[in-house]
Design a protein around this motif. Structure first.
Motif, mmCIF file in Angstrom:
data_model
loop_
_atom_site.group_PDB
_atom_site.id
_atom_site.type_symbol
_atom_site.label_atom_id
_atom_site.label_comp_id
_atom_site.label_asym_id
_atom_site.label_seq_id
_atom_site.Cartn_x
_atom_site.Cartn_y
_atom_site.Cartn_z
ATOM 1 N N GLY A 122 -51.501 -40.597 -19.433
ATOM 2 C CA GLY A 122 -51.604 -40.255 -20.841
ATOM 3 C C GLY A 122 -52.226 -38.877 -21.011
ATOM 4 N N THR A 123 -51.556 -38.016 -21.774
ATOM 5 C CA THR A 123 -52.078 -36.656 -21.920
ATOM 6 C C THR A 123 -51.553 -36.011 -23.202
ATOM 7 N N ARG A 124 -51.909 -34.741 -23.387
ATOM 8 C CA ARG A 124 -51.463 -33.928 -24.516
ATOM 9 C C ARG A 124 -50.384 -32.956 -24.033
ATOM 10 N N PRO A 125 -49.421 -32.612 -24.870
ATOM 11 C CA PRO A 125 -48.399 -31.641 -24.469
ATOM 12 C C PRO A 125 -48.953 -30.257 -24.141
ATOM 13 N N ASP A 126 -50.119 -29.914 -24.716
ATOM 14 C CA ASP A 126 -50.691 -28.588 -24.468
ATOM 15 C C ASP A 126 -51.593 -28.565 -23.238
ATOM 16 N N CYS A 127 -51.547 -29.607 -22.430
ATOM 17 C CA CYS A 127 -52.357 -29.658 -21.206
ATOM 18 C C CYS A 127 -51.469 -29.932 -19.996
ATOM 19 N N LEU A 128 -50.344 -29.246 -19.958
ATOM 20 C CA LEU A 128 -49.384 -29.430 -18.865
ATOM 21 C C LEU A 128 -48.961 -28.070 -18.314
ATOM 22 N N GLU A 129 -49.914 -27.388 -17.653
ATOM 23 C CA GLU A 129 -49.611 -26.096 -17.061
ATOM 24 C C GLU A 129 -48.604 -26.255 -15.911
ATOM 25 N N GLU A 130 -48.007 -25.155 -15.505
ATOM 26 C CA GLU A 130 -46.935 -25.202 -14.503
ATOM 27 C C GLU A 130 -47.378 -25.863 -13.208
ATOM 28 N N ASP A 131 -48.599 -25.555 -12.732
ATOM 29 C CA ASP A 131 -49.035 -26.149 -11.468
ATOM 30 C C ASP A 131 -49.227 -27.655 -11.591
ATOM 31 N N ILE A 132 -49.592 -28.120 -12.778
ATOM 32 C CA ILE A 132 -49.764 -29.559 -12.983
ATOM 33 C C ILE A 132 -48.408 -30.254 -13.012
ATOM 34 N N VAL A 133 -47.439 -29.662 -13.695
ATOM 35 C CA VAL A 133 -46.091 -30.246 -13.708
ATOM 36 C C VAL A 133 -45.514 -30.277 -12.288
ATOM 37 N N LYS A 134 -45.775 -29.233 -11.515
ATOM 38 C CA LYS A 134 -45.310 -29.210 -10.124
ATOM 39 C C LYS A 134 -45.939 -30.345 -9.324
ATOM 40 N N LEU A 135 -47.240 -30.580 -9.514
ATOM 41 C CA LEU A 135 -47.909 -31.693 -8.833
ATOM 42 C C LEU A 135 -47.269 -33.028 -9.224
ATOM 43 N N LEU A 136 -47.043 -33.229 -10.507
ATOM 44 C CA LEU A 136 -46.447 -34.485 -10.962
ATOM 45 C C LEU A 136 -45.053 -34.663 -10.371
ATOM 46 N N SER A 137 -44.322 -33.562 -10.232
ATOM 47 C CA SER A 137 -42.995 -33.614 -9.624
ATOM 48 C C SER A 137 -43.071 -34.056 -8.167
ATOM 49 N N GLU A 138 -44.058 -33.535 -7.439
ATOM 50 C CA GLU A 138 -44.243 -33.923 -6.033
ATOM 51 C C GLU A 138 -44.582 -35.409 -5.920
ATOM 52 N N LEU A 139 -45.465 -35.879 -6.797
ATOM 53 C CA LEU A 139 -45.859 -37.294 -6.761
ATOM 54 C C LEU A 139 -44.700 -38.197 -7.150
ATOM 55 N N ASN A 140 -43.828 -37.697 -8.023
ATOM 56 C CA ASN A 140 -42.679 -38.469 -8.493
ATOM 57 C C ASN A 140 -41.688 -38.759 -7.370
#
Length: 307
Positions: A122-140
Motif C-alpha cells: 500500500g502506497t501513494r502514487p507520488d512515492c514511486l521513484e524509478e529505482d523503487i519501481v525497478k525493485l518492485l519489478s525485480e521482486l515481481n
C-alpha cells in the motif's frame, strides 16, 4: 461469460483460489515507515480521514522483524482455520516511502518466507521513484507483486478537502509506469466523502474502468477518533451513509465497474475502539450478507450470478 462462484462479481476470494488453487489469507505488516503527508514534505496532518495508525490499525507489531510479524499473524490465523499460503500486505502508512535499500531488505524478507504467495504494498502514487519501481519489478519475477494506490476520488475539490496532496495526473503516471513492469495495480476508493454525490462517485468508477488497473477497493467512509474528519462530523459538516443507502450505492458501483476488475473490498471494518460513525459498519459480515441477498434479487445482476 466468466463464472465467479456464488457472487455476481469477481471477488478477491475467487481470484485467489483461481490463481493459487486454494484459499489464501492476508497478513498485515508494518514496515516502520511514515508518510510525506505527515512528516512535513507535503503536509503534517495526514489525510483528513487517516487515524494515528496510518490505516494500519490491524497490522502486526512493528517492533518485530518482518519474519516475526508474518509468523505471529500466521500463528493467530491458523488457530481458526487450516491455511497454507498467505499474502504479505504492507499496509501501515506509505510503504514505498523509504530508501530503496531498506525497501529491498524488508520486501525480500517477506517474499522469501516459505508461506508467502504474493506481496501487496500500500502506497501513494507520488512515492514511486524509478529505482523503487525497478525493485518492485525485480521482486515481481520471484512472486507476484501488487501495488495498492490510495486514490480515493478523481474529483480535485474533494482531493483538496481530504488533503490527498497530489493531482490526478500523478496517479495516471504511477499506473503507467507500474504496468510497463507488469505489476498489478489495485486502487483504493472511499465512498461517502463529504460533498460527493452518487453521480460523483460513479464518475470515479467510470474513470477507473478506463485505466489499466486490475483490482479495486470500495471503502465505506469511516469517521475515526482523533482525525480532523471527526471534528467536521461532530460540527455537522456532513453525514455518513445509512446501511441501506450504502448497499444501494455498492450495487450501483458494481454495475458500472468492468467485470474483469477484482473486487478486493466492499466495505471495510474500522477499529471498534476508534469508530465514531457509522456504527453499523462494525458488522461487516452482516452488511456483506445483505448485499449478496439484495444482488440475487435484483434483475440487473441475474446474468452475472453463478453457483
Amino acid at each position: 461469460m466468466k463464472k465467479w462462484g456464488d457472487k455476481p462479481y469477481y471477488s478477491l476470494d475467487y481470484m485467489l483460489k483461481e490463481r493459487f488453487g486454494e484459499k489464501v489469507y492476508k497478513v498485515t505488516l508494518n514496515g516502520g515507515m511514515s508518510c510525506p503527508n505527515r512528516d512535513g514534505t507535503i503536509g503534517t496532518g495526514g489525510c483528513i480521514f487517516c487515524s494515528a495508525g496510518g490505516s494500519g490499525d490491524f497490522a502486526a507489531d512493528p517492533a518485530l522483524s518482518i519474519t516475526g510479524q508474518i509468523d505471529s499473524q500466521i500463528a493467530l490465523l491458523s488457530k481458526k482455520r487450516p491455511i497454507r499460503r498467505y499474502i504479505a500486505y504492507f499496509q501501515a502508512y506509505t510503504n514505498t516511502y523509504a530508501p530503496v535499500e531498506y525497501l529491498r531488505k524488508i520486501f525480500t524478507e517477506a517474499i522469501r518466507h516459505p508461506q508467502i504467495a504474493a506481496l501487496s504494498i500500500g502506497t501513494r502514487p507520488d512515492c514511486l521513484e524509478e529505482d523503487i519501481v525497478k525493485l518492485l519489478s525485480e521482486l515481481n519475477l520471484q512472486k507476484p507483486v501488487w501495488v495498492e494506490l490510495g486514490l480515493q476520488t478523481i474529483h480535485e475539490k474533494t482531493a483538496r478537502y481530504i488533503r490527498r496532496g497530489y493531482p490526478l495526473s500523478c496517479f495516471e503516471d504511477a499506473v503507467s509506469r507500474l504496468r510497463k513492469e507488469n505489476i498489478e495495480v489495485i486502487v483504493h476508493t472511499i465512498l461517502g466523502l463529504p460533498g460527493e454525490s452518487q453521480n460523483d462517485i460513479l464518475e470515479t468508477m467510470k474513470y477507473l474502468n478506463r485505466q489499466d488497473i486490475q483490482g479495486i477497493k470500495l471503502q465505506l467512509l469511516h469517521v475515526l477518533k482523533g482525525t480532523d474528519l471527526a471534528a467536521d462530523y461532530k460540527n455537522g459538516v456532513f453525514r455518513t451513509y445509512e446501511r441501506d443507502e450504502y448497499i444501494e450505492l455498492l450495487m450501483d458501483c458494481l454495475e458500472h465497474l468492468r467485470p474483469d476488475l477484482v473486487i478486493h473490498r466492499l466495505t471495510g471494518d474500522g477499529p471498534k475502539d476508534l469508530l465514531i460513525a457509522p456504527l453499523w459498519a462494525s458488522r461487516k459480515r452482516e452488511v456483506l450478507n445483505l448485499l449478496h441477498h439484495r444482488m440475487k434479487q435484483e434483475q440487473r445482476f441475474q446474468g452475472r450470478l453463478y453457483s
